[in-house]
Design a protein around this motif. Structure first.
Motif, short mmCIF file in Angstrom:
data_model
loop_
_atom_site.label_atom_id
_atom_site.label_comp_id
_atom_site.label_asym_id
_atom_site.label_seq_id
_atom_site.Cartn_x
_atom_site.Cartn_y
_atom_site.Cartn_z
N SER A 86 0.82 -1.23 0.00
CA SER A 86 0.00 0.00 0.00
C SER A 86 0.85 1.27 0.00
N ARG A 87 1.89 1.27 -0.83
CA ARG A 87 2.76 2.44 -0.92
C ARG A 87 2.85 2.98 -2.35
N GLY A 88 2.04 2.48 -3.27
CA GLY A 88 2.07 3.00 -4.63
C GLY A 88 3.20 2.47 -5.48
N LEU A 89 3.74 1.29 -5.11
CA LEU A 89 4.80 0.67 -5.91
C LEU A 89 4.34 -0.64 -6.55
N GLY A 90 3.04 -0.78 -6.73
CA GLY A 90 2.50 -1.90 -7.49
C GLY A 90 2.64 -3.25 -6.81
N SER A 91 2.55 -3.29 -5.48
CA SER A 91 2.70 -4.57 -4.78
C SER A 91 1.63 -5.57 -5.20
N SER A 92 0.38 -5.13 -5.34
CA SER A 92 -0.69 -6.06 -5.72
C SER A 92 -0.54 -6.50 -7.17
N SER A 93 -0.12 -5.61 -8.07
CA SER A 93 0.09 -6.00 -9.47
C SER A 93 1.24 -6.98 -9.59
N SER A 94 2.28 -6.79 -8.79
CA SER A 94 3.39 -7.73 -8.76
C SER A 94 2.91 -9.11 -8.36
N VAL A 95 2.03 -9.17 -7.38
CA VAL A 95 1.46 -10.44 -6.93
C VAL A 95 0.62 -11.07 -8.03
N ILE A 96 -0.24 -10.28 -8.65
CA ILE A 96 -1.15 -10.81 -9.67
C ILE A 96 -0.38 -11.36 -10.86
N ILE A 97 0.55 -10.57 -11.39
CA ILE A 97 1.33 -11.01 -12.55
C ILE A 97 2.18 -12.22 -12.18
N GLY A 98 2.78 -12.21 -11.00
CA GLY A 98 3.61 -13.34 -10.57
C GLY A 98 2.81 -14.62 -10.42
N ALA A 99 1.63 -14.52 -9.82
CA ALA A 99 0.82 -15.71 -9.59
C ALA A 99 0.36 -16.34 -10.91
N ILE A 100 -0.07 -15.52 -11.85
CA ILE A 100 -0.55 -16.05 -13.13
C ILE A 100 0.61 -16.63 -13.93
N THR A 101 1.73 -15.93 -13.95
CA THR A 101 2.91 -16.41 -14.68
C THR A 101 3.37 -17.76 -14.13
N GLU A 124 -7.34 -7.01 -11.71
CA GLU A 124 -6.96 -5.59 -11.72
C GLU A 124 -7.37 -5.00 -13.06
N ASN A 125 -8.39 -4.12 -13.02
CA ASN A 125 -8.94 -3.64 -14.29
C ASN A 125 -8.27 -2.38 -14.82
N HIS A 126 -7.24 -1.89 -14.12
CA HIS A 126 -6.45 -0.78 -14.64
C HIS A 126 -5.09 -1.33 -15.08
N PRO A 127 -4.65 -1.03 -16.31
CA PRO A 127 -3.45 -1.68 -16.84
C PRO A 127 -2.14 -0.98 -16.52
N ASP A 128 -2.18 0.17 -15.82
CA ASP A 128 -0.97 0.97 -15.68
C ASP A 128 0.12 0.31 -14.85
N ASN A 129 -0.24 -0.55 -13.89
CA ASN A 129 0.76 -1.28 -13.10
C ASN A 129 1.00 -2.70 -13.61
N ILE A 130 -0.05 -3.40 -14.01
CA ILE A 130 0.14 -4.78 -14.44
C ILE A 130 0.96 -4.86 -15.74
N SER A 131 0.85 -3.84 -16.60
CA SER A 131 1.58 -3.88 -17.87
C SER A 131 3.10 -3.82 -17.66
N PRO A 132 3.63 -2.83 -16.93
CA PRO A 132 5.08 -2.86 -16.70
C PRO A 132 5.54 -4.01 -15.82
N ALA A 133 4.69 -4.50 -14.91
CA ALA A 133 5.07 -5.66 -14.10
C ALA A 133 5.31 -6.87 -14.99
N ALA A 134 4.51 -7.02 -16.03
CA ALA A 134 4.67 -8.14 -16.96
C ALA A 134 5.75 -7.90 -18.00
N LEU A 135 5.80 -6.68 -18.54
CA LEU A 135 6.61 -6.39 -19.72
C LEU A 135 7.92 -5.69 -19.43
#
Length: 292
Positions: A86-101, A124-135
């Protein structure tokens, strides 16, 4: 398997919900097939017993793995969490991308990052964090008909990030409640022009233009009122070599980008001024999620 998922910084000023980049700062996960389900957590969240019983990574992994294989196999999970919650560094997107990968990898399937991203939209319906986490790199993205459309470019090693992480978290949902219901035409035009120029600056590697483009009239100042020190960080950073200085995501972290030769000096200045915060000097990640 061993998995590394990067932290991210999104919005980047005017690029609300569409611009983001990946940082050379990771959560690491070790997953093994096992006869007994086990979970260990080190780092962020290690003192929170709730995360062992209700772990977002494990829930998404199991759901995805069972969908892909039709099986309910047993695994052990060891998490080394560096990305603060909860600090704005994409912790939840990191988890989501990591789990699916990792679910695709352990199911024995090839990993297509477009598939990973589109699966991530369920969580996560906003792509701004999940996209760089994956790519990795800098990514401009949007969602069209439940598909992530994006353009990505690498970030040169000419520049580095200096991030300021306060002790105080900010909930994304609470932070969004500070957003205005309506925008003036002038403010809308301001943000469109800055978001466009920020994208062009990263794509053309003309980082000098970020001095002029990384401003916002939609969300930053409203959100920063929760931690007034952030206004001072922005002022000091821009006077001491920061090409851009922006709230990271919804906060509370503040993201600064500068030329690599200015990074250590800026870090030292911010450390001396804000001793209660964690100040990190980081490279950028151009590969996204890493696995083996």
């Amino acid at each position: 398997m061993i998995l590394k998922t990067p932290a991210t910084s999104a919005n980047l000023g005017a690029g609300f919900d569409c611009l983001g980049l990946a940082l050379d700062f990771y959560n690491k996960t070790l997953i093994k097939r096992s006869n007994i389900f086990k979970v260990s957590i080190k780092g962020e969240g290690e003192d929170n017993p709730y995360l062992k019983k209700h772990n977002l990574f494990i829930n998404i992994f199991n759901e995805t793995y069972q969908k892909l294989t039709g099986k309910k196999d047993t695994f052990s999970f060891s998490f080394i969490n560096n990305i603060p919650l909860s600090r704005g560094l994409g912790s939840s997107s990191s988890v989501i991308i990591g789990a699916i990968t990792s679910a695709y990898y352990l199911a024995g399937l090839s990993i297509n990052k477009d598939n990973i991203l589109n699966n991530a939209l369920v969580y996560e319906n906003h792509p701004d964090n999940i996209s760089p986490a994956a790519l990795g790199g800098f990514v401009c993205s949007l969602v069209e008909d439940n598909v992530v459309k994006y353009i990505k470019t690498d970030i040169l090693d000419d520049v580095k990030a200096v991030v300021c992480i306060p002790n105080k978290p900010i909930s994304t949902n609470v932070s969004r409640s500070a957003l205005p219901k309506h925008l003036s035409l002038a403010d809308t035009s301001f943000n469109i022009s800055r978001s466009s120029l920020t994208t062009a600056a990263f794509m053309s590697k003309n980082y000098e233009m970020l001095k002029y483009s990384s401003y916002d009239k939609l969300h930053e100042n409203r959100r920063m009122k929760a931690i007034p020190e952030l206004f001072k960080i922005r002022e000091i950073a821009r006077k001491n070599g920061a090409l851009m200085s922006n709230l990271s995501g919804s906060g509370s972290t503040f993201f600064n980008l500068c030329y690599k030769d200015d990074a250590s000096k800026l870090k030292n200045i911010l450390e001396n001024e804000f001793s209660s915060m964690k100040i990190l000097e980081l490279n950028f990640n151009n590969t996204g999620v890493i696995y083996e």
